[in-house]
Scaffold this motif. Structure first.
Motif, PDB file in Angstrom:
ATOM      1  N   ILE A 162       0.941  -1.177  -0.046  1.00 47.41           N
ATOM      2  CA  ILE A 162      -0.026  -0.225  -0.172  1.00 47.41           C
ATOM      3  C   ILE A 162       0.928   1.358   0.185  1.00 47.41           C
ATOM      4  O   ILE A 162       1.938   1.407   0.596  1.00 47.41           O
ATOM      5  N   ALA A 163       0.681   2.270  -1.008  1.00 53.27           N
ATOM      6  CA  ALA A 163       1.111   3.656  -0.927  1.00 53.27           C
ATOM      7  C   ALA A 163       0.161   4.554  -0.169  1.00 53.27           C
ATOM      8  O   ALA A 163      -1.177   4.605  -0.855  1.00 53.27           O
ATOM      9  N   MET A 164       0.502   5.200   0.676  1.00 49.75           N
ATOM     10  CA  MET A 164      -0.471   6.204   1.344  1.00 49.75           C
ATOM     11  C   MET A 164       0.357   7.645   0.994  1.00 49.75           C
ATOM     12  O   MET A 164       1.305   7.899   1.236  1.00 49.75           O
ATOM     13  N   VAL A 165      -0.624   8.665   0.257  1.00 49.71           N
ATOM     14  CA  VAL A 165      -0.137   9.704  -0.383  1.00 49.71           C
ATOM     15  C   VAL A 165      -0.759  11.080   0.123  1.00 49.71           C
ATOM     16  O   VAL A 165      -2.059  11.089   0.207  1.00 49.71           O
ATOM     17  N   GLY A 166      -0.046  12.094   0.482  1.00 46.62           N
ATOM     18  CA  GLY A 166      -0.412  13.390   0.615  1.00 46.62           C
ATOM     19  C   GLY A 166      -0.231  13.815   2.016  1.00 46.62           C
ATOM     20  O   GLY A 166       0.837  13.653   2.613  1.00 46.62           O
ATOM     21  N   ASP A 167      -1.327  14.380   2.761  1.00 46.56           N
ATOM     22  CA  ASP A 167      -0.852  14.963   4.175  1.00 46.56           C
ATOM     23  C   ASP A 167      -1.154  13.828   5.136  1.00 46.56           C
ATOM     24  O   ASP A 167      -1.855  13.585   5.976  1.00 46.56           O
ATOM     25  N   LEU A 168       0.281  13.029   5.477  1.00 48.20           N
ATOM     26  CA  LEU A 168       0.294  12.268   6.436  1.00 48.20           C
ATOM     27  C   LEU A 168       0.509  12.736   7.832  1.00 48.20           C
ATOM     28  O   LEU A 168       0.232  11.773   8.874  1.00 48.20           O
ATOM     29  N   ARG A 169       0.808  13.839   7.737  1.00 43.42           N
ATOM     30  CA  ARG A 169       1.012  14.400   9.516  1.00 43.42           C
ATOM     31  C   ARG A 169      -0.432  14.605  10.108  1.00 43.42           C
ATOM     32  O   ARG A 169      -0.384  14.140  11.213  1.00 43.42           O
TER      33      ARG A 169
END
Length: 338
Positions: A162-169
């Motif tokens: 899985i790739a999680m993309v964007g504002d991870l904070r």
């Protein structure tokens, strides 16, 4: 976890067997979520839906899930509509409103506020999102969706890529989802974000401690090339100090059909917790993906109804009574596509 009568505040409460139990109940309740059957198992019960932060899908999904089990919903939306605007504490609000409800679903912009409220509540409380902290029911519906999407390909959540993309904070959905993935085996996680919006280090360490392979990157196209799921998130502009600061990152990682075709494997599933930002300077998931059969964002929302029904049935301890209060819907004339 002992579900009956318990709060659902964090995915940290769950073991793998608990997650599988929720999913098994969700499977049983699917005919009711799709309106093929009807049950009144929660007739007379009241859900207090307390949403002190803007919400459409989560608020309506919780309410619809409760209605479909036969219960009634009473809503509070926004601070200005509540006694909190007059200075009432969360403690007093909890003591009062838990006297009016059998279960409460709550969203609050401050991390930890739902747990503080739950400590004073006389009825179970479900966390509908607290600041940038957690969103447990969203993580459960996301994982349920992942499981269903992969099952059609003969795969399971174990060994997921899985790739999680964007504002991870600031993205609370990915925080909770990562915690749930720690319960599974040999997952490969690629975390794609600007360096300023990286996943909190404690969550990265938890993933690695669970034996998962974790890669952090700021390169979208290379990161989505060999994964089963691309999970995109919007920039959480409400968590930034200013609009100008949020605008620095908006539109940084855009996925459209051209990029998908050139860089993703043919059956890569596209997910997003919604809302996706459709403004021209954002478009983290472009509208030209709408006809892509691997776009699962609306299957996610459908699954959210089923998973939240399962949580209510488990917490109010009525799972085994659903069929006793069930009838066939005689106006059902086709089926809802997902």
């Amino acid at each position: 976890m002992e579900f009956a009568g318990s709060h659902m505040l964090s995915v940290d409460q769950l073991e793998r067997g608990d997650v599988e139990r929720i999913f098994a109940v969700a499977d049983r309740l699917e005919p009711y979520a799709r309106r093929r059957r009807r049950t009144r198992v929660l007739e007379g019960a009241i859900l207090g839906a307390m949403f002190f932060e803007p919400s459409t899908r989560t608020r309506v999904s919780f309410g619809s899930a409760f209605n479909l089990l036969g219960g009634e919903v009473r809503e509070t939306t926004g601070f200005e509509q509540s006694a909190i605007a007059k200075g009432e504490s969360l403690y007093d609000t909890a003591r009062v409103l838990s006297g009016y409800s059998d279960v409460i679903a709550m969203r609050h912009p401050t991390a930890g506020a739902v747990a503080e409220f739950a400590a004073a509540s006389r009825v179970p409380v479900i966390n509908g999102g607290d600041g940038s902290n957690e969103h447990p029911s969203q993580a459960l519906l996301d994982l349920y969706t992942i499981g269903r999407e992969l099952a059609g390909r003969g795969r399971s959540i174990d060994r997921l890529r899985i790739a999680m993309v964007g504002d991870l904070r600031y993205g609370r959905t990915v925080h909770s989802l990562c915690k749930l993935l720690c319960l599974f085996d040999r997952v490969q996680v690629v975390l794609v974000s600007p360096s300023e919006l990286r996943m909190p280090e404690a969550i990265v360490e938890d993933l690695r401690a669970a034996g998962h392979e974790v890669v952090e990157s700021d390169a979208l196209e290379a990161s989505i090339a060999h994964v089963d799921i691309v999970y995109s998130t919007r920039i959480q502009e409400e968590r930034f100090q200013s609009q100008a600061e949020a605008d620095l990152y908006r539109g940084r990682f855009r996925l459209n059909q051209s990029i998908y075709t050139r860089h993703c494997e043919p059956n890569t599933v596209i997910m997003h917790p919604l809302p996706r930002d459709s403004r021209d300077n954002a478009r983290e998931l472009d509208d030209d993906l709408n006809d892509n059969p691997n776009l699962a964002i609306f299957r996610q929302t459908d699954n959210g109804l089923t998973v939240r029904m399962a949580l209510f049935a488990l917490i109010l301890d009525v799972v085994d009574q659903v069929e006793e209060h069930a009838t066939t819907v005689n106006w059902y004339v086709g089926g809802r596509t997902s």
